[in-house]
Design a protein around this motif. Sequence first.
Motif, PDB file in Angstrom:
ATOM      1  N   GLN A 267       0.749  -1.281  -0.049  1.00 32.90           N
ATOM      2  CA  GLN A 267      -0.002  -0.027   0.092  1.00 32.90           C
ATOM      3  C   GLN A 267       0.789   1.432  -0.039  1.00 32.90           C
ATOM      4  O   GLN A 267       0.632   2.087   0.666  1.00 32.90           O
ATOM      5  CB  GLN A 267      -0.895   0.117   1.297  1.00 32.90           C
ATOM      6  CG  GLN A 267      -1.985  -1.293   1.119  1.00 32.90           C
ATOM      7  CD  GLN A 267      -2.845  -0.924   2.233  1.00 32.90           C
ATOM      8  OE1 GLN A 267      -2.590  -0.532   3.307  1.00 32.90           O
ATOM      9  NE2 GLN A 267      -3.854  -2.236   2.479  1.00 32.90           N
ATOM     10  N   SER A 404      -8.661  -1.831   3.602  1.00 32.55           N
ATOM     11  CA  SER A 404      -7.929  -1.616   4.893  1.00 32.55           C
ATOM     12  C   SER A 404      -8.522  -0.499   5.487  1.00 32.55           C
ATOM     13  O   SER A 404      -9.041   0.465   5.209  1.00 32.55           O
ATOM     14  CB  SER A 404      -6.501  -1.126   4.333  1.00 32.55           C
ATOM     15  OG  SER A 404      -5.394  -0.832   5.322  1.00 32.55           O
ATOM     16  N   PRO A 406      -7.411   2.209   9.115  1.00 36.97           N
ATOM     17  CA  PRO A 406      -6.524   2.574  10.184  1.00 36.97           C
ATOM     18  C   PRO A 406      -6.912   2.107  11.354  1.00 36.97           C
ATOM     19  O   PRO A 406      -7.918   1.739  11.986  1.00 36.97           O
ATOM     20  CB  PRO A 406      -6.488   3.995   9.933  1.00 36.97           C
ATOM     21  CG  PRO A 406      -8.023   4.141   9.626  1.00 36.97           C
ATOM     22  CD  PRO A 406      -8.419   3.234   8.705  1.00 36.97           C
ATOM     23  N   ARG A 407      -5.673   1.953  12.219  1.00 39.37           N
ATOM     24  CA  ARG A 407      -5.642   1.518  13.583  1.00 39.37           C
ATOM     25  C   ARG A 407      -6.243   2.649  14.618  1.00 39.37           C
ATOM     26  O   ARG A 407      -5.438   3.379  15.136  1.00 39.37           O
ATOM     27  CB  ARG A 407      -4.498   0.743  14.173  1.00 39.37           C
ATOM     28  CG  ARG A 407      -4.294  -0.439  13.240  1.00 39.37           C
ATOM     29  CD  ARG A 407      -2.926  -1.106  13.722  1.00 39.37           C
ATOM     30  NE  ARG A 407      -3.106  -1.471  15.227  1.00 39.37           N
ATOM     31  CZ  ARG A 407      -2.255  -2.431  15.828  1.00 39.37           C
ATOM     32  NH1 ARG A 407      -1.194  -2.614  15.491  1.00 39.37           N
ATOM     33  NH2 ARG A 407      -2.567  -3.078  16.857  1.00 39.37           N
ATOM     34  N   GLU A 408      -7.515   2.699  14.799  1.00 35.06           N
ATOM     35  CA  GLU A 408      -8.097   3.965  15.326  1.00 35.06           C
ATOM     36  C   GLU A 408      -9.030   3.471  16.355  1.00 35.06           C
ATOM     37  O   GLU A 408      -9.797   2.491  16.008  1.00 35.06           O
ATOM     38  CB  GLU A 408      -8.690   4.958  14.375  1.00 35.06           C
ATOM     39  CG  GLU A 408      -7.830   5.499  13.531  1.00 35.06           C
ATOM     40  CD  GLU A 408      -8.396   6.498  12.436  1.00 35.06           C
ATOM     41  OE1 GLU A 408      -7.832   7.432  11.760  1.00 35.06           O
ATOM     42  OE2 GLU A 408      -9.674   6.471  12.300  1.00 35.06           O
TER      43      GLU A 408
END
Length: 425
Positions: A267, A404, A406-408
């Motif tokens: 990515q 995908s 984001p780690r949020e």
Amino acid sequence: MAALPANAMTELGTLIDPQWIEQALHASGKASIRRRKLPADHAIWLVIGLALFRHMPMWQVVQEMALTLEGQELPAPSSSVQARQRLGSQLLEHLFALLTQAWARSHPVHEDRLRVLAVDGVVWSAPDSADNRQVLGSGKTQYGPQPWPMVRAVCLLDTDSHELLDAQLGDYTQGELTLAARLHGLDHSITLFDRAYFSASFLLNWQGAGEQRHWLMRARDNLRHEVVQCLGAGDWLIRMPISQRARKLCPELPSHWQARLIQTEVQGKTRLFITSMLDPERFGASQLAQMYCQRWEIELGFREIKQSLQQGAGVLRSKQPELVKQEVWGVLIAHTLLRRWMRLMAQHVKVEPVRISFHTAKHAIIGALNTVHLARAGALPQHLQLLLEQARYFVLPPRRSGRSFPREVKRSRSKFPTKKMPVRA
């Protein structure tokens, strides 16, 4: 051991072979000939039922699963607690090992394909009793100790089916690497780890414990290594030193060890991966990088357990450390039981097991268990057979490729101040 009533226990035998329960009872020394209101085999189903019927109190679980002996009146709540105390946690651990060996670990091995597994840790919060905090321990932050005692587990999961293959349980003070060292890997497999498991001793023991037990993980940016051979563009055989401290703890370790280092674009970002799979002809660099994406399947497995099976309950029920561990083993057995039937449903409609909706299938299977108390011979097997015939209604659409997130974490705001836990001596 007390005779089993045909109406309930015989039907529950459709889900778990009574011989496995009997074997676990004898292996742990818990078999008894004394007639109790809740015999040991009934108490095992009570622990599993506490996970399956998370919203119900204990007495209602006993009633829902018809666990009283020969139709007697419901035992007092203290009888259920005493029955659980007599069981302990090792018996449930032994039963979990029997089920995973029979259901998940025994799949046929294809010579041209490795099973893709994943290892990671997960924690559960326990009620804040004095015994739980003293025995299980808890974490600390800059604001003080965590509000709940915690129990830690490290699990081995099949990424294609979300079935658990092994698990090790310990108190919160035990690290993931310590617990992972006690896991039993699988031959003809490649196991995905995160970078916290990078240890020469651990990884060499993992790959040397059987035949073709490979591993794959993200590599650290500051990895100390020297290139031994270039295997292709962004693909190298490397040699890494082993620290003196590690060799002092494990004198049998060599001074250096070899692995394969891969650099690829994921990515738009450069990623480094390290693996024991040294043959570039069998697995190319891009193929391994794509395979590593399956490591997130274990996070989805934990979500199934904690959000769906446990209905998002943040804290376990049990106020005693041994019963906390017993409860967790019951949760893992319940997940194993559900996933086994979902695999059978997937085989019936010829789709991958992860295409069966865990949330809806869980409700259907637990709904079938509600028929046990009706005391109708064959009711549960008939309902389970009907689930297989209706499996097409539980199939999810194929996943979108390349998705995908984001780690949020989206945190809710509260008008109330945060309660700080007092520091205990």
